[in-house]
Scaffold this motif. Structure first.
Motif, short mmCIF file in Angstrom:
data_model
loop_
_atom_site.label_atom_id
_atom_site.label_comp_id
_atom_site.label_asym_id
_atom_site.label_seq_id
_atom_site.Cartn_x
_atom_site.Cartn_y
_atom_site.Cartn_z
N PHE A 279 0.86 -1.18 0.00
CA PHE A 279 0.00 0.00 0.00
C PHE A 279 0.89 1.23 0.00
O PHE A 279 1.81 1.35 0.82
N LYS A 280 0.65 2.09 -0.93
CA LYS A 280 1.49 3.27 -1.07
C LYS A 280 0.83 4.50 -0.46
O LYS A 280 1.51 5.36 0.10
N SER A 281 -0.45 4.60 -0.62
CA SER A 281 -1.14 5.77 -0.06
C SER A 281 -2.57 5.39 0.31
O SER A 281 -3.14 4.46 -0.26
N ALA A 282 -3.10 6.11 1.25
CA ALA A 282 -4.49 5.89 1.66
C ALA A 282 -5.05 7.21 2.17
O ALA A 282 -4.41 7.87 2.99
N TYR A 283 -6.20 7.55 1.65
CA TYR A 283 -6.82 8.82 2.03
C TYR A 283 -8.27 8.55 2.41
O TYR A 283 -9.05 8.05 1.59
N ALA A 284 -8.60 8.84 3.62
CA ALA A 284 -9.96 8.55 4.12
C ALA A 284 -10.81 9.82 4.15
O ALA A 284 -10.32 10.88 4.52
N HIS A 285 -12.03 9.67 3.74
CA HIS A 285 -12.98 10.78 3.82
C HIS A 285 -14.38 10.21 3.97
O HIS A 285 -14.57 8.99 3.92
N ASP A 286 -15.36 11.07 4.12
CA ASP A 286 -16.72 10.56 4.32
C ASP A 286 -17.75 11.51 3.70
O ASP A 286 -17.38 12.49 3.04
N ASN A 287 -19.01 11.19 3.92
CA ASN A 287 -20.08 11.95 3.26
C ASN A 287 -20.79 12.89 4.22
O ASN A 287 -21.91 13.31 3.96
N GLU A 288 -20.16 13.23 5.33
CA GLU A 288 -20.86 14.06 6.32
C GLU A 288 -21.13 15.48 5.82
O GLU A 288 -21.99 16.16 6.37
N ASN A 289 -20.39 15.90 4.83
CA ASN A 289 -20.65 17.26 4.31
C ASN A 289 -21.91 17.30 3.44
O ASN A 289 -22.29 18.36 2.96
N THR A 290 -22.55 16.16 3.27
CA THR A 290 -23.79 16.14 2.47
C THR A 290 -25.03 16.26 3.36
O THR A 290 -26.14 16.32 2.85
N CYS B 58 -4.87 3.72 7.79
CA CYS B 58 -3.48 3.74 8.24
C CYS B 58 -2.72 2.56 7.64
O CYS B 58 -3.16 1.41 7.76
N ILE B 59 -1.63 2.85 7.00
CA ILE B 59 -0.82 1.78 6.40
C ILE B 59 0.14 1.24 7.44
O ILE B 59 0.84 2.01 8.10
N LYS B 60 0.15 -0.07 7.56
CA LYS B 60 1.00 -0.69 8.58
C LYS B 60 1.76 -1.87 7.99
O LYS B 60 1.57 -2.23 6.83
N ASP B 61 2.57 -2.45 8.83
CA ASP B 61 3.34 -3.65 8.47
C ASP B 61 4.10 -3.46 7.16
O ASP B 61 4.01 -4.28 6.25
N CYS B 62 4.82 -2.37 7.10
CA CYS B 62 5.66 -2.09 5.93
C CYS B 62 4.85 -2.07 4.63
O CYS B 62 5.34 -2.46 3.57
N GLY B 63 3.62 -1.65 4.74
CA GLY B 63 2.81 -1.49 3.53
C GLY B 63 1.95 -2.69 3.20
O GLY B 63 1.16 -2.63 2.27
N LYS B 64 2.07 -3.75 3.94
CA LYS B 64 1.30 -4.94 3.62
C LYS B 64 -0.13 -4.87 4.14
O LYS B 64 -1.00 -5.61 3.70
N PHE C 80 -7.20 4.50 -2.06
CA PHE C 80 -5.88 3.95 -1.78
C PHE C 80 -5.19 3.52 -3.07
O PHE C 80 -5.83 3.31 -4.10
N CYS C 81 -3.87 3.43 -2.99
CA CYS C 81 -3.09 2.94 -4.12
C CYS C 81 -2.12 1.89 -3.61
O CYS C 81 -1.57 2.03 -2.51
N VAL C 82 -1.94 0.86 -4.40
CA VAL C 82 -0.88 -0.09 -4.12
C VAL C 82 0.19 0.08 -5.19
O VAL C 82 -0.08 0.51 -6.31
N LYS C 83 1.41 -0.23 -4.81
CA LYS C 83 2.51 -0.06 -5.73
C LYS C 83 3.37 -1.32 -5.75
O LYS C 83 3.58 -1.94 -4.70
#
Lengths: 177, 217
Positions: free
Chosen positions: B53-64, B77-83, B102-105
């Motif tokens: 896992f290279k990146s992870a961005y969390a968001h939600d729909n509460e602004n609706t 949260c990315i853990k275990d060295c990306g696994k 999220f993106c995996v690389k």
């Protein structure tokens, strides 16, 4: 002696197999792998209470000084029982009965919205209204909102009687349609 | 006795050779650069594939919602060295939808082929999980990324859905596939672009990400 040697052979063979199988596992792991997503979702709750305020009740404009009062008592989770004791009718000054109540969201984890707000209307010649709180008002967690029941006799029809009312307040999650 | 020892040694050698040859034949294991398959050289050294896992961005729909309130929270949260990607939603409610982009690389030098996605959540009535993107069979070439979106919601409007904990696991399985050598991935962002033939080098830490966006709490 023979049996000991036999056992040793089996032991060494077993060890050899163990090592070999271990090596196979390591090699297998070298080209097959995975990434994984682990999720935990915790839900919150609606936990409200409807209570009589402290102090809850008052009477204004009682020129005769009559022994009249208004009381508030708990009913169900969503109701309160309000009673006007020995109702007084007066026009100059007008007699008004007030009973305050609290809608508390102290224990819930979501904002709540007043869904319904009503008081029974069993008597003629009496007006009753709910003030300071309205359907759609939002109460955040840890907060409370206070409303007021206002009762007034518009004629002498019910004077001297005890008048019982039921106040009902229901709530919903703030984002609920 | 000597005969037995020789047999055992031969057995060990034979069985040990099996995985080595198999790994080499499939394109990558260890430090051998002389593995061949019929008609075609296999560049198995130092080839490997390693998807993280290279990146992870969390968001939600509460602004609706009206009025807008910050009530629940989704974190990734990315853990275990990306696994491992740990997704947490706190104080969820019906209508709430947490989303993780999220993106995996592939940080290795061989392509990785996604062989399967396994989603496991024991309470499907109380939870709806959608993983968007074409994952099955997708090939992630060395140094390239594949991105997806995970949407979590569907909490029902029932009293028994309140004050509960729900869990889920999504496994993204992949195989290393033989491709011409790409020279590895040395973009300097991964922190562990070195030897990783086992896919697990340094895999016991909790680094919580490197280079990519990661909103760990």
């Amino acid at each position: 002696m023979r049996s000991r040697r036999g056992l040793n052979k089996i032991g060494v063979l077993a060890l050899a197999l163990l090592i070999a199988l271990g090596a196979m596992g390591v090699a297998y792991a070298a080209w097959i792998d995975e990434v994984y997503i682990e999720g935990t979702i915790s839900t919150g709750d609606i936990n409200t209470s409807l209570t009589c305020s402290t102090p809850c009740c008052s009477v204004t404009g009682n020129p005769a000084g009559a022994a009249t009062s208004i009381t508030c008592g708990s009913g169900t989770e969503t109701t309160l029982n309000i009673t006007v004791v020995k109702a007084q009718f007066s026009t100059d000054p007008e007699t008004h009965y007030y009973c305050s109540f609290d809608v508390s969201n102290a224990a819930g984890s979501f904002p709540i919205k007043i869904k319904t707000l009503s008081i029974t209307d069993p008597y003629t010649g009496v007006t009753r209204a709910i003030e300071d709180l309205a359907v759609g008002d939002v109460i955040d967690p840890t907060k409370k909102a206070t409303g007021k029941v206002h009762i007034q006799l518009t004629t002498a029809e019910q004077a001297g009687k005890d008048l019982g009312y039921t106040l009902t307040v229901t709530v919903k999650r703030w984002n609920e349609a | 006795m000597r005969k037995a020892i020789i047999i055992i040694l031969a057995l060990v050698l034979a069985l040990s050779a099996l995985p080595v040859t198999f790994a080499c034949y499939n394109g990558g294991w260890g430090n051998w650069n002389w593995c061949w398959r019929p008609q075609q050289p296999v560049y198995c050294c130092p080839n490997y594939c390693n998807v993280i896992f290279k990146s992870a961005y969390a968001h939600d729909n509460e602004n609706t919602f009206t009025p807008i309130k910050e009530v629940a929270e989704t974190t990734a949260c990315i853990k275990d060295c990306g696994k491992k990607l740990v997704v947490t939603i706190d104080n969820a409610y019906p209508g709430y939808q947490g989303t993780v982009d999220f993106c995996v690389k592939n940080t290795g030098s061989m392509a990785a082929t996604i062989t399967g996605i396994t989603t496991d959540y024991p309470d499907p009535f109380y939870l709806q999980i959608d993983l968007t993107g074409e994952w099955e069979g997708a090939v992630i070439y060395p140094c390239s990324e594949k991105c997806g979106q995970l949407v979590i919601g569907g909490i029902p409007q029932t009293p028994d859905a309140q004050n509960r904990d729900f869990t889920f696991t999504i496994n993204i399985n992949y195989d290393c596939t033989c491709t011409p050598p790409g020279g590895g991935c040395h973009d300097g962002h991964d922190g562990h672009d070195g030897w990783d033939g086992w896919g697990n080098w340094g895999n016991w830490g909790n680094w919580g990400g490197w280079g990519g966006y990661n909103n760990c709490k």
